[in-house]
Design an enzyme around this catalytic site. Sequence first.
Site, PDB file in Angstrom:
ATOM      1  N   ARG A 169      78.298  48.790  55.741  1.00  0.00           N
ATOM      2  CA  ARG A 169      79.101  49.734  54.959  1.00  0.00           C
ATOM      3  C   ARG A 169      79.038  49.368  53.459  1.00  0.00           C
ATOM      4  O   ARG A 169      79.170  48.217  53.081  1.00  0.00           O
ATOM      5  CB  ARG A 169      80.549  49.698  55.431  1.00  0.00           C
ATOM      6  CG  ARG A 169      81.493  50.639  54.677  1.00  0.00           C
ATOM      7  CD  ARG A 169      82.280  49.917  53.606  1.00  0.00           C
ATOM      8  NE  ARG A 169      83.318  50.764  53.001  1.00  0.00           N
ATOM      9  CZ  ARG A 169      84.020  50.450  51.937  1.00  0.00           C
ATOM     10  NH1 ARG A 169      83.808  49.296  51.338  1.00  0.00           N
ATOM     11  NH2 ARG A 169      84.934  51.258  51.453  1.00  0.00           N
ATOM     12  N   VAL A 170      78.828  50.376  52.644  1.00  0.00           N
ATOM     13  CA  VAL A 170      78.853  50.186  51.194  1.00  0.00           C
ATOM     14  C   VAL A 170      79.978  51.041  50.628  1.00  0.00           C
ATOM     15  O   VAL A 170      80.106  52.215  50.980  1.00  0.00           O
ATOM     16  CB  VAL A 170      77.501  50.605  50.555  1.00  0.00           C
ATOM     17  CG1 VAL A 170      77.586  50.573  49.042  1.00  0.00           C
ATOM     18  CG2 VAL A 170      76.374  49.700  51.051  1.00  0.00           C
ATOM     19  N   GLY A 171      80.783  50.446  49.769  1.00  0.00           N
ATOM     20  CA  GLY A 171      81.876  51.189  49.141  1.00  0.00           C
ATOM     21  C   GLY A 171      81.460  51.767  47.803  1.00  0.00           C
ATOM     22  O   GLY A 171      80.271  51.915  47.494  1.00  0.00           O
ATOM     23  N   ASP A 172      82.459  52.083  46.996  1.00  0.00           N
ATOM     24  CA  ASP A 172      82.188  52.692  45.695  1.00  0.00           C
ATOM     25  C   ASP A 172      81.772  51.686  44.631  1.00  0.00           C
ATOM     26  O   ASP A 172      81.114  52.050  43.646  1.00  0.00           O
ATOM     27  CB  ASP A 172      83.446  53.416  45.197  1.00  0.00           C
ATOM     28  CG  ASP A 172      84.618  52.448  45.014  1.00  0.00           C
ATOM     29  OD1 ASP A 172      84.869  51.642  45.931  1.00  0.00           O
ATOM     30  OD2 ASP A 172      85.283  52.492  43.961  1.00  0.00           O
ATOM     31  N   THR A 231      89.688  45.537  44.590  1.00  0.00           N
ATOM     32  CA  THR A 231      88.486  45.381  43.768  1.00  0.00           C
ATOM     33  C   THR A 231      88.860  44.998  42.347  1.00  0.00           C
ATOM     34  O   THR A 231      89.873  45.484  41.835  1.00  0.00           O
ATOM     35  CB  THR A 231      87.760  46.751  43.694  1.00  0.00           C
ATOM     36  OG1 THR A 231      87.536  47.204  45.003  1.00  0.00           O
ATOM     37  CG2 THR A 231      86.471  46.675  42.911  1.00  0.00           C
ATOM     38  N   GLY A 234      86.953  53.024  48.873  1.00  0.00           N
ATOM     39  CA  GLY A 234      85.754  53.472  48.185  1.00  0.00           C
ATOM     40  C   GLY A 234      85.238  54.820  48.624  1.00  0.00           C
ATOM     41  O   GLY A 234      84.668  55.575  47.825  1.00  0.00           O
ATOM     42  N   THR A 259      89.614  51.391  41.890  1.00  0.00           N
ATOM     43  CA  THR A 259      89.972  50.474  42.956  1.00  0.00           C
ATOM     44  C   THR A 259      90.564  51.321  44.085  1.00  0.00           C
ATOM     45  O   THR A 259      91.018  52.433  43.862  1.00  0.00           O
ATOM     46  CB  THR A 259      90.983  49.418  42.457  1.00  0.00           C
ATOM     47  OG1 THR A 259      91.248  48.489  43.507  1.00  0.00           O
ATOM     48  CG2 THR A 259      92.292  50.042  41.998  1.00  0.00           C
ATOM     49  N   GLY A 260      90.515  50.783  45.278  1.00  0.00           N
ATOM     50  CA  GLY A 260      91.043  51.536  46.407  1.00  0.00           C
ATOM     51  C   GLY A 260      89.959  51.818  47.423  1.00  0.00           C
ATOM     52  O   GLY A 260      88.880  51.225  47.389  1.00  0.00           O
TER      53      GLY A 260
HETATM   54  N1  GLY Z   1      86.809  49.884  46.387  1.00  0.00           N
HETATM   55  C1  GLY Z   1      86.180  48.912  47.182  1.00  0.00           C
HETATM   56  C2  GLY Z   1      85.613  49.396  48.433  1.00  0.00           C
HETATM   57  O1  GLY Z   1      86.051  50.400  48.964  1.00  0.00           O
HETATM   58  O2  GLY Z   1      84.718  48.761  48.932  1.00  0.00           O
END
Ligand code: GLY
Length: 352
Positions: free
Chosen positions: A237-240, A209, A263, A260-261
């Site tokens: 799916r939704v990340g952070d 990210t 989520g 980053t990483g």
């Molecule tokens: N950090 C990005 C995600 O997990 O989507």
Amino acid sequence: MTKSKMSQQHKSLLQGRRDLLKLAAALPLAGGLSACASTTASDKSATAAATSTPKPSAVRKPIVVSTWEHGMPANAAAWQVLAAGGSALDAVEQGVRVPEADPAVRTVGYGGYPDASGEVTLDACIMDHQLNCGSVAGLKRIKHPISVARAVMEKTPHVMLVGEGALTFAKAQGFVEENLLTEQSKQDWLVWREQGKAKSQINLENHDTIGMLALDSDGHLAGACTTSGAAYKLPGRVGDSPLIGAGLYVDQDVGAATATGLGELMIKTVGCHLVVELMRQGLNPQQACQRAVERIAAKIPNAAEAQVGFLALSVSGEVGAYCLHGGFNYAVQDASGATLTDAIHLLPGVVV
Ligand code: GLY
């Protein structure tokens, strides 16, 4: 990513898990993972650490910081705005549009890894110094989700739009629909599908990210975060990255943080809000990022199987970063020039 690299990563994951256990009693700030697992103990310890932290004598501004090597050209674009006296908000938007448009950056925007159905879906958010924020999640066929997020912030009474609603809004705002799946991404997805991988690929290699934080000449902070998310994720799916508090947080009284990483780990800990609140207690950005990574490692089983990294910028222009595994780097640009620095990491070993 080659198979041999992946296999090296699997080995390093297993090693990482073992290392995490060994580290349980030896963490320097928290007094071990068991101490880190206790919010009260950890935060008391954070405050104690802060007491001995010297305060910076002068504000370092303007300045822009962002995650990963692709942050270098992104920072350069943001710096053009900042150096001309522009706002941090304009700077972060212009900055992250660079990797969003670059098909070689496989985890952001155009050319990003698709979901399990072969569709590229994008998540992004933006936040200014007055807690104004905007966000989109699961946005398809629009190259610059960060600019749609800014439009949500400035032109609607809402913070977040998702999926079809976000796309309808974007088109109404004049954003042009286009195919975001490059030939390279399509071929990679076909290979992944033919290999019969039932699970979406959420591991150490697809976490890149871009999160960007800026402090402008007026002393105002802003941040932006944008991604195509985990490769071959389950559709929906939704990340952070589009979640205010998880992938990005800005508080003008204190500072800003981005992540980053994987989520899911930042969502479970509201990671960036945590970093900012630790800074509010008096930790400097470096200490706050470290404490947040330690919290994740201590509280979330199997956290060592993933990568997480935090990057923070204080309202004084102090920069800090910390990650779980080695290999995360961050870009900084100010009047003295541009740098790329490897973040300090909790677990031994470096993932490349
Ligand atoms: N950090 C990005 C995600 O997990 O989507």
